[in-house]
Design an enzyme around this catalytic site. Structure first.
Site, short mmCIF file in Angstrom:
data_model
loop_
_atom_site.label_atom_id
_atom_site.label_comp_id
_atom_site.label_asym_id
_atom_site.label_seq_id
_atom_site.Cartn_x
_atom_site.Cartn_y
_atom_site.Cartn_z
CG ASN A 1 -0.35 0.65 2.44
OD1 ASN A 1 -0.31 1.89 2.55
ND2 ASN A 1 0.14 -0.16 3.35
CB ALA A 2 1.85 3.80 -1.93
CG ASN B 1 3.26 6.27 11.65
OD1 ASN B 1 4.34 5.74 11.43
ND2 ASN B 1 2.32 6.35 10.73
CB CYS C 1 4.17 6.65 7.58
SG CYS C 1 3.21 6.52 6.06
C1 LIG Z 1 -3.75 0.17 3.91
C2 LIG Z 1 -2.86 0.35 5.10
C3 LIG Z 1 -2.79 1.60 5.74
C4 LIG Z 1 -1.96 1.79 6.85
N1 LIG Z 1 -1.94 3.01 7.47
C5 LIG Z 1 -1.16 3.19 8.58
C6 LIG Z 1 -1.15 4.44 9.29
O1 LIG Z 1 -1.86 5.39 8.95
N2 LIG Z 1 -0.36 4.56 10.39
C7 LIG Z 1 0.43 3.51 10.82
O2 LIG Z 1 1.13 3.65 11.83
N3 LIG Z 1 0.42 2.32 10.19
C8 LIG Z 1 -0.34 2.13 9.08
N4 LIG Z 1 -0.35 0.89 8.44
C9 LIG Z 1 0.48 -0.21 8.96
C10 LIG Z 1 -0.37 -1.16 9.81
O3 LIG Z 1 -0.89 -0.50 10.94
C11 LIG Z 1 0.44 -2.38 10.27
O4 LIG Z 1 1.46 -1.95 11.12
C12 LIG Z 1 1.07 -3.15 9.13
O5 LIG Z 1 0.14 -3.27 8.07
C13 LIG Z 1 1.56 -4.55 9.51
O6 LIG Z 1 0.54 -5.37 10.03
P1 LIG Z 1 -0.34 -6.40 9.15
O7 LIG Z 1 0.60 -7.27 8.38
O8 LIG Z 1 -1.16 -7.14 10.15
O9 LIG Z 1 -1.16 -5.55 8.25
C14 LIG Z 1 -1.18 0.70 7.32
C15 LIG Z 1 -1.25 -0.54 6.68
C16 LIG Z 1 -2.07 -0.74 5.58
C17 LIG Z 1 -2.12 -2.09 4.94
#
Ligand SMILES: Cc1cc2nc3c(=O)[nH]c(=O)nc-3n(C[C@H](O)[C@H](O)[C@H](O)COP(=O)(O)O)c2cc1C
Ligand SMILES: Cc1cc2nc3c(=O)[nH]c(=O)nc-3n(C[C@H](O)[C@H](O)[C@H](O)COP(=O)(O)OP(=O)(O)OC[C@H]3O[C@@H](n4cnc5c(N)ncnc54)[C@H](O)[C@@H]3O)c2cc1C
Ligand code: FES
Lengths: 263, 300
Positions: free
Chosen positions: B70-71, B128, B131
């Site tokens: 994701n971006a 955070n 990011c």
């Molecule tokens: C679509 C998307 C948006 C995300 N937005 C944020 C964000 O705004 N702030 C943040 O700290 N992490 C963000 N993350 C990271 C997630 O909180 C998480 O740390 C990361 O996806 C790893 O966990 P997972 O494999 O269970 O998804 C985002 C992840 C995804 C997939």
């Protein structure tokens, strides 16, 4: 919106690489509107991992139908499902078409499998108005639902890139021909299909001052507005930059064509 | 005896150790029709920045082998609209709410933290510094010990809310950065945020994401996440929130076994909105079977 396990009641190969599935999901169909979609978990494995969105193709009391074209891993696996198998689905999702009931003729323009959601809309609209369906595809095997639409009393015209069925040309050619000769102005247009087609469609609609609603596609993760992954660029008169990103999954998938900022 | 699933993250008490991750659960309400939000240990909100951010142009997401890139680019309405439009809805959600904050300077982080303090509906902050999809701030802070310390320290001075610092895996050694966060005043560490990656479409011969690179999440990253969580757990004294690729209760137990106090569920919510709730049930059953009564007994 509900997540449930829906049994496949019927499966039909409507054309080469095109399948129709009827799903046992009365709890979804009771709230469903044409233009909305369901988010389908195709396998419990991690490949594909994410759900896949499919428009609601038909709505009846026992559930809904979807109609899809095989394009990749997920749709290939979905095409291998059998009657009796269960699918984990979430729906109905998104904002569908706003059906204008007070006009004489509604024009529905479909590109390829874009027929899927417009079929549900045609079934709804024909109760109030005359419905005209214009379908385009590369070749005649991609023209689907033709007999079924005609059986509903809907006038259908077809265009194919190679001229193998209907006129040789594209769906928007049919639209221009129709609008030039139409007795009344500003007929409402509804569209679904590939982006280049929808762009031309919205330009024609603007030229003829027709209200135009189109259904967009985007890669989706959540389907419920949480991930912001599915956005499209839209006009925003209040913002200094004059644009904003809207989510296809909850703000759409159906949008007013005038609102879209085409690339 | 019914096991007690509650855990403490500093002075923050969670009813169970399962949180939903920032950016993967919106502001909570998005999922309210699909699950009982009160079951969750807590909800971490989508990242908030001082000013509105439009985010990156689409396509923003693409699926990869057992994962997704994701971006998003931290699209959010900015602090003042958040306070007006979203905050009032949060106090109705009967679970712990944690705001995730991101800034371009340490001062900006502190400003957001100050504004979110003493507000009904916000129980803790997640800073955070990880990011990967913004050009200023975010991961750039989390890749540098001194900058991590600086951000956390400034936020610490601005608020008494419990502070969780979310670290990036895109570093050579995560342990000194975790320690810098603790030295700066972190009450807990959460990791891992997404791994920087990319994917190409060989037909169009172009990157799949308009931003070219994106953050990899989902089951593909779990082994990396687990290794990093273990490293940090062995070193720091504060509680650790483990995440990265957790799909099932079994996955979450691996993180708890290596020492995580709580876990966070991200991408799994997209696949199955009930994932968090099912994971809580799974942990409970595991404890019952082994006659464990409190969470501390799980750690190996
Ligand atoms: C679509 C998307 C948006 C995300 N937005 C944020 C964000 O705004 N702030 C943040 O700290 N992490 C963000 N993350 C990271 C997630 O909180 C998480 O740390 C990361 O996806 C790893 O966990 P997972 O494999 O269970 O998804 C985002 C992840 C995804 C997939
Ligand atoms: C709201 C909505 C409604 C939809 N309704 C229908 C429908 O009724 N019938 C139907 O057949 N399809 C529909 N789609 C498209 C459908 O979701 C995709 O074709 C499907 O997700 C592809 O999954 P896959 O795993 O087979 O392909 P993947 O392996 O993910 O991709 C294979 C190839 O297909 C392309 N592709 C992937 N997703 C899309 C997409 N959304 N549009 C165009 N190309 C894509 C990829 O770029 C890639 O080249 C809809 C999409 C949306 C967003
Ligand atoms: S798919 Fe997640 S916001 Fe639309």
């Amino acid at each position: 919106m509900i997540q449930l396990s829906a049994k496949i009641l019927e499966k039909e190969e409507v054309a080469c690489d095109h399948y129709r599935l009827a799903l046992d999901a009365p709890l979804i169909s009771k709230d469903a509107h044409p233009g909305q979609f369901v988010h389908v978990k195709i396998t419990s494995q991690y490949m594909p991992l994410l759900r896949r969105p499919f428009s609601i193709h038909r709505i009846n009391s026992s559930g809904i139908e979807i109609l899809f074209r095989v394009v990749g891993t997920g749709t290939r696996l979905l095409a291998e499902k059998r009657v009796g198998d269960e699918l984990d689905i979430i729906g109905p999702l998104g904002h569908g078409f706003m059906a204008k009931e007070d006009t004489f003729t509604a024009i529905l323009v479909a590109g390829g499998v874009g027929v899927a959601p417009l079929f549900a809309l045609a079934e709804r609209l024909r109760q109030f108005t005359e419905v005209k369906m214009l379908i385009g595809s590369k070749t005649k095997t991609g023209i689907i639902c033709l007999e079924k639409l005609e059986a509903l009393g809907i006038g259908v015209q077809v265009a194919t890139d190679d001229g193998s069925l209907g006129i040789k040309g594209i769906a928007t050619d049919l639209l221009e021909d129709f609008l030039v000769t139409a007795a009344s102005p500003q007929l409402p247009i509804y569209g679904c299909g590939p982006m280049p087609m929808l762009k031309v469609l919205s330009e024609i609609a603007q030229l003829y001052s027709s209200p135009c609603q189109i259904s967009l596609e985007a890669n989706m993760a959540c389907g419920v507005g949480a991930c912001l992954g599915c956005v499209v660029k839209m006009v925003d008169h209040h913002s200094p930059s004059h644009f904003e990103y809207k989510r296809v999954c909850v703000d759409g998938p159906v949008f007013d064509a005038k609102e879209i900022l085409w690339r | 005896m019914e096991p007690n699933l509650s855990v403490n993250i500093g002075k923050l008490r969670l009813k169970n150790p399962v949180l939903v991750a920032s950016g993967c659960f919106g502001y909570g309400q998005e999922y309210a029709e699909l699950i009982d939000l009160s079951m969750l240990g807590g909800i971490i909100l989508k990242g908030i920045t001082l000013k509105e951010r439009k985010g990156n142009p689409p396509p923003r997401i693409v699926e990869t082998s057992s994962g997704m890139l994701n971006a998003i680019g931290l699209q959010n309405m900015g602090l003042s609209r958040f306070l007006k439009e979203k905050l009032p809805l949060l106090s109705d959600i009967p679970t712990t709410i944690i705001a995730n904050i991101c800034g371009e300077t340490p001062e900006e982080y502190a400003t957001i933290a100050r504004e979110l303090s003493n507000k009904e509906g916000i129980d803790a902050l997640e800073i955070n510094v990880s990011c990967p999809n913004v050009s200023h701030g975010g991961m750039l802070f989390g890749q540098d010990m001194m900058l991590t310390f600086e951000v956390v320290n400034q936020v610490r001075k601005a608020t008494t809310l419990p502070l969780i610092v979310k670290l990036s895996p895109n570093v050579t050694d995560i342990v000194p950065i975790a320690q810098a966060a603790v030295d700066g005043g972190a009450d807990a560490i959460s990791l891992i945020n997404t791994l920087l990656g990319m994917a190409l479409d060989i037909e169009s011969r172009k990157p799949c994401l308009s931003n070219i690179t994106g953050g990899l999440s989902g089951p593909a990253i779990k082994p990396v996440a687990l290794r990093m969580v273990r490293d940090v757990c062995k070193f720091v004294t504060v509680p650790v929130i483990g995440q990265g690729g957790i799909m099932t209760w079994e996955d979450s137990l691996e993180f708890l076994l290596v020492g995580a106090t709580a876990v966070c569920i991200g991408t799994a919510n997209f696949v199955n909105p009930k994932a968090g709730v099912e994971i809580i049930e799974g942990i409970r059953d595991y404890m019952k079977q082994r006659k464990m009564v409190k969470m501390g007994e799980i750690r190996m």
